[in-house]
Design a protein around this motif. Structure first.
Motif, PDB file in Angstrom:
ATOM      1  N   SER A   1       0.841  -1.200   0.166  1.00 36.80           N
ATOM      2  CA  SER A   1       0.001  -0.090  -0.051  1.00 36.80           C
ATOM      3  C   SER A   1       0.719   1.336  -0.137  1.00 36.80           C
ATOM      4  CB  SER A   1      -0.868   0.047   1.220  1.00 36.80           C
ATOM      5  OG  SER A   1      -0.379  -0.019   2.460  1.00 36.80           O
ATOM      6  N   MET A   2       1.812   1.355   0.655  1.00 34.77           N
ATOM      7  CA  MET A   2       2.850   2.419   0.962  1.00 34.77           C
ATOM      8  C   MET A   2       3.522   2.433  -0.389  1.00 34.77           C
ATOM      9  SD  MET A   2       4.391   2.647   4.839  1.00 34.77           S
ATOM     10  CE  MET A   2       4.832   1.129   4.899  1.00 34.77           C
ATOM     11  N   GLY A   3       4.024   1.578  -1.055  1.00 32.61           N
ATOM     12  CA  GLY A   3       4.429   1.416  -2.288  1.00 32.61           C
ATOM     13  C   GLY A   3       3.688   2.085  -3.440  1.00 32.61           C
ATOM     14  N   ARG A   4       2.423   1.556  -3.561  1.00 34.82           N
ATOM     15  CA  ARG A   4       1.660   2.265  -4.649  1.00 34.82           C
ATOM     16  C   ARG A   4       1.319   3.688  -4.371  1.00 34.82           C
ATOM     17  NH1 ARG A   4      -2.431  -2.793  -5.476  1.00 34.82           N
ATOM     18  NH2 ARG A   4      -0.974  -4.251  -6.295  1.00 34.82           N
ATOM     19  N   LEU A   5       1.301   4.077  -3.203  1.00 37.17           N
ATOM     20  CA  LEU A   5       1.130   5.510  -2.916  1.00 37.17           C
ATOM     21  C   LEU A   5       2.122   6.291  -3.402  1.00 37.17           C
ATOM     22  CD1 LEU A   5      -1.377   6.935  -1.910  1.00 37.17           C
ATOM     23  CD2 LEU A   5      -0.555   6.734   0.235  1.00 37.17           C
TER      24      LEU A   5
ATOM     25  N   ALA B   1      -3.050   4.489 -10.234  1.00 34.32           N
ATOM     26  CA  ALA B   1      -3.747   5.845 -10.787  1.00 34.32           C
ATOM     27  C   ALA B   1      -5.022   5.962  -9.201  1.00 34.32           C
ATOM     28  CB  ALA B   1      -4.453   5.593 -11.928  1.00 34.32           C
ATOM     29  N   GLN B   2      -5.659   4.925  -9.256  1.00 33.45           N
ATOM     30  CA  GLN B   2      -6.492   4.902  -8.094  1.00 33.45           C
ATOM     31  C   GLN B   2      -6.217   5.660  -6.879  1.00 33.45           C
ATOM     32  OE1 GLN B   2      -8.018   1.205  -6.879  1.00 33.45           O
ATOM     33  NE2 GLN B   2      -9.695   2.046  -5.690  1.00 33.45           N
ATOM     34  N   ALA B   3      -4.790   4.890  -6.471  1.00 35.31           N
ATOM     35  CA  ALA B   3      -4.112   5.555  -5.235  1.00 35.31           C
ATOM     36  C   ALA B   3      -3.979   7.081  -5.451  1.00 35.31           C
ATOM     37  CB  ALA B   3      -2.808   4.816  -4.954  1.00 35.31           C
ATOM     38  N   ARG B   4      -3.427   7.436  -6.480  1.00 39.29           N
ATOM     39  CA  ARG B   4      -3.271   9.219  -6.764  1.00 39.29           C
ATOM     40  C   ARG B   4      -4.534   9.546  -6.622  1.00 39.29           C
ATOM     41  NH1 ARG B   4      -1.064   8.818 -12.224  1.00 39.29           N
ATOM     42  NH2 ARG B   4       1.041   8.474 -11.313  1.00 39.29           N
ATOM     43  N   ARG B   5      -5.545   9.471  -7.305  1.00 40.70           N
ATOM     44  CA  ARG B   5      -6.958  10.043  -7.102  1.00 40.70           C
ATOM     45  C   ARG B   5      -7.495   9.940  -5.626  1.00 40.70           C
ATOM     46  NH1 ARG B   5      -8.309   6.986 -11.408  1.00 40.70           N
ATOM     47  NH2 ARG B   5      -9.490   5.441  -9.810  1.00 40.70           N
TER      48      ARG B   5
ATOM     49  N   ARG C   1      -6.018   9.607  -2.669  1.00 44.15           N
ATOM     50  CA  ARG C   1      -4.889  10.114  -1.698  1.00 44.15           C
ATOM     51  C   ARG C   1      -4.704   8.949  -0.434  1.00 44.15           C
ATOM     52  NH1 ARG C   1      -1.052  13.148  -3.556  1.00 44.15           N
ATOM     53  NH2 ARG C   1      -1.024  14.495  -1.788  1.00 44.15           N
ATOM     54  N   TRP C   2      -5.104   7.783  -1.019  1.00 42.68           N
ATOM     55  CA  TRP C   2      -4.771   6.656   0.029  1.00 42.68           C
ATOM     56  C   TRP C   2      -4.609   5.415  -0.722  1.00 42.68           C
ATOM     57  CZ3 TRP C   2      -8.768   3.032   0.322  1.00 42.68           C
ATOM     58  CH2 TRP C   2      -9.891   3.395   0.162  1.00 42.68           C
ATOM     59  N   CYS C   3      -4.533   4.255  -0.031  1.00 41.28           N
ATOM     60  CA  CYS C   3      -4.037   3.003  -1.042  1.00 41.28           C
ATOM     61  C   CYS C   3      -4.462   1.778  -0.026  1.00 41.28           C
ATOM     62  CB  CYS C   3      -2.825   2.909  -1.509  1.00 41.28           C
ATOM     63  SG  CYS C   3      -2.648   1.652  -2.376  1.00 41.28           S
ATOM     64  N   LEU C   4      -5.371   0.927  -0.425  1.00 41.56           N
ATOM     65  CA  LEU C   4      -5.540  -0.337   0.429  1.00 41.56           C
ATOM     66  C   LEU C   4      -5.206  -1.338  -0.473  1.00 41.56           C
ATOM     67  CD1 LEU C   4      -8.510  -1.423   2.693  1.00 41.56           C
ATOM     68  CD2 LEU C   4      -7.504  -3.118   1.036  1.00 41.56           C
ATOM     69  N   VAL C   5      -4.242  -2.376   0.205  1.00 44.68           N
ATOM     70  CA  VAL C   5      -3.644  -3.533  -0.456  1.00 44.68           C
ATOM     71  C   VAL C   5      -4.233  -4.753   0.338  1.00 44.68           C
ATOM     72  CG1 VAL C   5      -1.716  -4.920  -1.408  1.00 44.68           C
ATOM     73  CG2 VAL C   5      -1.896  -2.545  -1.939  1.00 44.68           C
ATOM     74  N   ASN C   6      -4.862  -5.642  -0.315  1.00 50.71           N
ATOM     75  CA  ASN C   6      -5.635  -6.743   0.174  1.00 50.71           C
ATOM     76  C   ASN C   6      -5.020  -8.144  -0.258  1.00 50.71           C
ATOM     77  OD1 ASN C   6      -7.325  -8.479   1.678  1.00 50.71           O
ATOM     78  ND2 ASN C   6      -8.940  -7.786   0.729  1.00 50.71           N
ATOM     79  N   GLN C   7      -3.882  -8.583   0.828  1.00 52.54           N
ATOM     80  CA  GLN C   7      -3.335  -9.898   0.572  1.00 52.54           C
ATOM     81  C   GLN C   7      -2.587 -10.060  -0.550  1.00 52.54           C
ATOM     82  OE1 GLN C   7      -6.037 -12.937   2.559  1.00 52.54           O
ATOM     83  NE2 GLN C   7      -7.376 -11.595   2.238  1.00 52.54           N
ATOM     84  N   GLU C   8      -1.937  -8.946  -1.227  1.00 55.11           N
ATOM     85  CA  GLU C   8      -1.000  -9.212  -2.427  1.00 55.11           C
ATOM     86  C   GLU C   8       0.494  -9.232  -2.155  1.00 55.11           C
ATOM     87  OE1 GLU C   8      -1.990  -6.583  -5.591  1.00 55.11           O
ATOM     88  OE2 GLU C   8      -3.506  -5.611  -4.729  1.00 55.11           O
ATOM     89  N   LEU C   9       0.808  -9.037  -1.067  1.00 55.06           N
ATOM     90  CA  LEU C   9       2.033  -9.105  -0.565  1.00 55.06           C
ATOM     91  C   LEU C   9       2.280 -10.764  -0.058  1.00 55.06           C
ATOM     92  CD1 LEU C   9       5.034  -8.354  -0.023  1.00 55.06           C
ATOM     93  CD2 LEU C   9       4.331  -7.427   2.067  1.00 55.06           C
TER      94      LEU C   9
END
Lengths: 266, 266
Positions: free
Chosen positions: B155-159, B197-201, B203-211
């Motif tokens: 999540s931090m990475g994508r943001l 792009a979604q994270a950019r729009r 201004r936050w980002c959720l990542v669900n079990q991708e790592l």
């Protein structure tokens, strides 16, 4: 592992000496890295040169090298370290998996005594923090992994100094140039030798407000299979909340048990 | 501070290039440091040479240099890093006093949401942890300051990737060579571009079990005065305890507020 002269030199290649160009360039590069600090997070070329004792040309060469390698960034005038620098310290920490395994033991100790717990190792006259589990109370001093404190006036330091032979111990204490950091700080070398001898005898060490007014800490050794203290574990707290007597009477047994648990992981 | 080519070269001194001896010796020294790890905490000369792509003679020279400088110790056969290495990473962290000041804000967030909180910055295709406040729960992955994770699946990475221009973003994602770390990991470059792009729009980002299976995290940006995200703050937890929906509905507001508080300290 003791730092002993190694035996692998072949006759056609002498070991590097501190005066060698190769050693010097590396040493200077590391000095430049170390010239960045809280007081000097962003430096000009001239500031780096002054802080690391290099000429402007020498400092520039090192800075551009560090920039080429991605360890330093610049806006054209100022230089700053990049987080890539953390890889180097992380190489050490991840090569010491003991601290990851020790963390749950330290967490449990913090839960039990409600004071912060840290682990440190000795480097010359300093201790260096390798793990820290804070309580959620506000601390007067902020110490993270990698922080240094003088060994002579800290509980972990005195316990680790106790591992040294007599001559080496005296030399380290003299090299420490003890200062009266508080009105309680022991600075006389013979008195410090007695304090270290006491730590050696009892296998734990309490230091009461010698580093900072109001700060009390107690340390226990982390011992390898050869019986040698390779690191120390401590509890530290505020004297107005937890007196030295309370710390010794109520927290020392739990601290010693945690240190034994971690020692068995070595 | 962006990494831009600096302008201070004089005509009589060219900037160092990656092929220069000076750069190479420094780069090799740093490679040798980085060759030590949890898998290889103590290495022979041959092992260091193999791990860092050097000849035995070259590896020996670097190791003896590092030993002369006190960054490596040896028992005659094996080499290991010393804790002095931590000084280098500590130079970076102490040059970023923001993280010490952010710690109490992160502590308060952890108390409120009862999940771990971390801060990280971007380095090429990775994020690097610069601060971490764990809960006292057992975590399945152990991440300390200096740990690296791939940016594309965090999540931090994508943001932080969202700060890059389009061409640079695509190049970084391609250089990341995304792998299906779990069955949920997005690996297609165009799909990742959409996620960023979604994270950019928003201004936050959720990542669900991708790592990692079972690991959910949500991130908010730490923004400098120019409005640029220079770091990210996240909350991470176990999906079986805290679902992605619960995390977004109940914890995101507190996370965004903590990130704003830290941003105001910049």
């Amino acid at each position: 592992m003791a730092t002993t002269p190694i035996q692998i030199h072949t006759s056609d290649e002498a070991p590097p000496k501190p005066g060698d160009t190769y050693v010097q360039s590396f040493a200077r590069g590391l000095e430049v890295i170390r010239s960045f600090s809280a007081r000097a997070p962003r430096q000009t070329l001239s500031e780096v040169a002054a802080a690391s004792g290099l000429t402007r040309a020498g400092a520039r060469r090192i800075l551009l090298t560090l920039q080429t390698l991605g360890y330093v960034e610049s806006d054209g005038k100022h230089f700053a370290l990049t987080p890539r620098i953390l890889d180097l310290g992380f190489a050490y920490l991840s090569s010491m998996p003991i601290w990851n395994r020790a963390e749950p033991v330290m967490e449990a100790l913090v839960q039990e005594v409600q004071e912060s717990c840290s682990a440190a190792v000795l480097d010359a006259t300093d201790i260096i923090y390798v793990m820290r589990v804070p309580t959620h109370k506000i601390m007067s001093i902020s110490l993270g992994v990698g922080s240094r404190l003088p060994a002579y006036c800290t509980s972990m330091g005195r316990l680790l100094l106790a591992e040294l032979g007599d001559d080496e111990l005296r030399a380290r204490l003299e090299a420490s140039a003890p200062q009266p950091l508080t009105k309680h700080t022991v600075t006389d070398i013979d008195a410090l030798l007695a304090k270290v001898a006491q730590a050696r005898r009892q296998r734990w060490c309490l230091v009461n407000q010698e580093l900072e007014e109001g700060l009390v800490s107690i340390a226990a050794p982390i011992v390898n299979r050869a019986g040698r203290a390779v690191a120390a574990l401590n509890i530290s707290g505020q004297a107005n909340r937890t007196s030295a007597k309370v710390m010794q009477d109520t927290m020392l047994p739990a601290l010693l048990e945690a240190a034994r648990k971690i020692s068995r992981m070595l």
